[in-house]
Scaffold this motif. Structure first.
Motif, mmCIF file in Angstrom:
data_model
loop_
_atom_site.group_PDB
_atom_site.id
_atom_site.type_symbol
_atom_site.label_atom_id
_atom_site.label_comp_id
_atom_site.label_asym_id
_atom_site.label_seq_id
_atom_site.Cartn_x
_atom_site.Cartn_y
_atom_site.Cartn_z
ATOM 1 N N PHE A 26 0.771 5.343 0.375
ATOM 2 C CA PHE A 26 0.043 6.569 0.637
ATOM 3 C C PHE A 26 0.710 7.710 -0.126
ATOM 4 O O PHE A 26 1.899 7.621 -0.458
ATOM 5 N N ARG A 40 0.865 -1.166 0.000
ATOM 6 C CA ARG A 40 0.000 0.000 0.000
ATOM 7 C C ARG A 40 0.913 1.230 0.000
ATOM 8 O O ARG A 40 1.922 1.264 0.738
ATOM 9 N N SER A 63 -6.418 4.442 -1.290
ATOM 10 C CA SER A 63 -4.953 4.377 -1.355
ATOM 11 C C SER A 63 -4.538 3.829 -2.709
ATOM 12 O O SER A 63 -5.379 3.566 -3.575
#
Lengths: 114, 115
Positions: free
Chosen positions: B39, B37, B90
């Motif tokens: 950001f 992930r 995200s």
């Protein structure tokens, strides 16, 4: 826990300038080291990697990196940058063996001006 | 080099719905696939590691019931974000690695926006 530190979050250079991006890791064991590049709007691409042998590693597009074990460092260099090198650069470390889990640094955003 | 694709590249969904993201290795067999992930303006954070035919190994702090990972074949892994909420918005990136190499090849990522 293992960690990777990239000293420069944002670097601005003019074309033809030399580049050095710092990367240090914290882990006492044997590691594999990587530099990845992410061009705007594109996915991560492998620039170069070090597993063992000659600590000076040459990658694609004229980049090279030097592994200095005593300093836990793997700095990325390019003698003369081009506008097309504008991108984000990530240093990453994985432990040898195991299942190749990569730990990434925070990244360095490089902007090269013509 | 080895190629990894992801589908979809971008998805917008309503809060409470589930979203499935596919990751495919196109020209190699990925014994292990990873889900990350990212950001905005931050680095990639590993969410989980999956080996073909086995249950995924999740990183600390990642809810396994929320992020369901399936790695049913050597060329396909899926990530399902269940009951998505706005904080799940995200950029999700997968990568694949073979058993013989210690290099990961990354997909182009999937941008998820939960409204």
């Amino acid at each position: 826990a293992q960690s990777v530190s990239q000293h420069n979050h944002h670097v601005i250079l003019s074309e033809a300038a030399s580049l050095e991006l710092g990367c240090n890791y914290s882990y006492g064991g044997t590691v594999n080291l990587f530099w990845y590049v992410q061009y705007p709007g594109q996915h991560l691409q492998l620039l170069l990697k070090y597993f063992s042998g000659d600590p000076l590693v040459k990658g694609i597009k004229g980049f090279e990196a030097e592994f200095i074990k005593s300093k836990f460092s793997f700095n990325l260099r390019k003698p003369s940058v081009q506008w097309s090198d504008t991108a984000e650069y990530f240093c990453a470390v994985s432990l040898t063996g195991g299942y190749n889990k990569l730990i990434f640094g925070a990244g360095t955003r490089l902007a090269v001006h013509p | 080099g080895a190629v990894v694709s992801q589908h979809p590249s971008r998805v917008i969904c309503k809060s409470g719905t589930s979203v499935k993201i596919e990751c495919r290795s196109l020209d190699f067999q990925a014994t292990t696939m990873f889900w990350y992930r990212q950001f905005p303006k931050q680095s990639l954070m590993l969410m989980a590691t999956s080996n073909e035919g086995s249950k995924a190994t999740y990183e600390q702090g990642v809810e396994k019931d929320k992020f369901l990972i399936n790695h049913a074949s050597l060329t396909l892994s899926t990530l399902t974000v269940t009951s998505a909420h706005p904080e799940d918005s995200s950029f999700y990136i997968c990568s694949g690695a073979t058993a013989r190499q210690e290099t990961q090849y990354f997909g182009p990522g999937t941008r998820l926006l939960v409204l």
